[in-house]
Motif scaffolding. Sequence first.
Motif, mmCIF file in Angstrom:
data_model
loop_
_atom_site.group_PDB
_atom_site.id
_atom_site.type_symbol
_atom_site.label_atom_id
_atom_site.label_comp_id
_atom_site.label_asym_id
_atom_site.label_seq_id
_atom_site.Cartn_x
_atom_site.Cartn_y
_atom_site.Cartn_z
ATOM 1 N N GLU A 42 0.834 -1.191 0.000
ATOM 2 C CA GLU A 42 0.000 0.000 0.000
ATOM 3 C C GLU A 42 0.878 1.254 0.000
ATOM 4 O O GLU A 42 1.976 1.255 0.571
ATOM 5 N N PRO A 43 0.436 2.334 -0.620
ATOM 6 C CA PRO A 43 1.205 3.581 -0.583
ATOM 7 C C PRO A 43 1.472 4.031 0.853
ATOM 8 O O PRO A 43 0.677 3.764 1.751
ATOM 9 N N ASP A 44 2.593 4.687 1.066
ATOM 10 C CA ASP A 44 2.963 5.150 2.404
ATOM 11 C C ASP A 44 1.870 6.077 2.956
ATOM 12 O O ASP A 44 1.473 7.037 2.286
ATOM 13 N N PRO A 45 1.361 5.822 4.169
ATOM 14 C CA PRO A 45 0.252 6.611 4.710
ATOM 15 C C PRO A 45 0.607 8.069 5.011
ATOM 16 O O PRO A 45 -0.273 8.916 5.068
ATOM 17 N N THR A 105 3.421 9.998 3.366
ATOM 18 C CA THR A 105 3.826 10.752 2.178
ATOM 19 C C THR A 105 3.037 10.380 0.931
ATOM 20 O O THR A 105 3.108 11.060 -0.076
ATOM 21 N N GLN A 106 2.315 9.247 0.994
ATOM 22 C CA GLN A 106 1.606 8.686 -0.158
ATOM 23 C C GLN A 106 2.564 8.196 -1.249
ATOM 24 O O GLN A 106 2.186 8.082 -2.416
ATOM 25 N N VAL A 155 4.239 5.841 -3.641
ATOM 26 C CA VAL A 155 3.700 4.626 -4.237
ATOM 27 C C VAL A 155 4.475 3.396 -3.774
ATOM 28 O O VAL A 155 3.900 2.339 -3.510
#
Length: 390
Positions: free
Chosen positions: A21-24, A26-27, A29
């Motif tokens: 899942e994308p980093d919560p 920094t988002q 990918v």
Amino acid sequence: MSPVDLKTTGFGTRAIHAGQEPDPVTQAVIPPISLSTTFKQSAAGVHSGYDYSRSGNPTRNGFETAVAALEGGKYGLGFASGSSVTATIISTLGAGSHLISVNDVYGGTYRYFTKVASKNGVEATFVNLSVAKNIEKHFKPNTKLVWIETPTNPTLCIIDIRAIAEIAHAHGAYLVVDNTFMSPYFQNPLSLGADVVVHSVTKYINGHSDVVMGVAVTSDETLYEKIQFMQNSMGAVPSAFDCYLARRGLMTLEIRMQRHEQNAKTIAAYLEKNEHIEAVIYPGLASHPQHELAKRQQKGFGGMVSFRTKGTLDNVNKMLGHLQYITLAESLGGVESLIEVPAVMTHGSVSPEDRAVLGITDTLVRLSVGIENVEDLINDLKQALDKAYL
């Protein structure tokens, strides 16, 4: 972005998105590598799921989740090597236990069973399991585990997973299947009745010959807890960076395995017609004695080809010395083609007498077919074989 539904997505989608899942914060990918060895606790003994990196690590967890999803299992456990997976599982049996192993097993596994496990009170019996019923008479009251590879290393014998699982369970033993040669893309032993599936991640799962790792997958919670306890206690865990690299390699597993197989089929067919080759062993060939079984329990035939040359080891060495693109080296499953002579390399720890029984002769050659242009690989083999018999 909605969470990935692992129950409905295809293999390639799971290989890319499961446990990723994308980093919560920094988002990003691609999640960052978690190198921390320890994790802050909100109170004594109260943490967010991680306390010490040997016991669990976010990067490792992402990799474990992904492999479990690809194998159709509930739990994945990453290890520092394939051999440490073997050692950790066997350590759960305890002194006084007995296991049955297929006789044509990886040399390192044979070495561990005969030189290490035996000294710790675990007895191993090696059986030809090309016919499943051969195993029946070898069970003892203390038999706790059956260990198989399929296809076997290096003679590519196919073992009937479902039949062996049924017999093992009837005797109160559980079944471990080494699925390294097939990868989760071509075979899923848990769906055929196996209790644990293991891989040398070093091979196809990572796929780039730059990581040494292992993994075990199961859906049995009791077995998972036993293996996890031993994993944490023995400490043979992979680094976060290795887990990152292996997770990265996993993303292209589907397309890599497709190319490995495509090339292997073409090369096996070529070798069958080469005048210097005595026999070709590849489950994808109609000439393989267990071709129909392979079609039933596998989704493909993989990238491993073994063949017997005419002549002697001298001819084999001459051929190896003239290869240009195919590299003489141990290991397998990388994007590059690797070739070796099991009798004097990967299976040197197997006694000469046992090698003779298994057919691991000096002229048996194992080829891990890479993803290069197949025309180049065939030309390389042709010129090297021609020069070996001048």
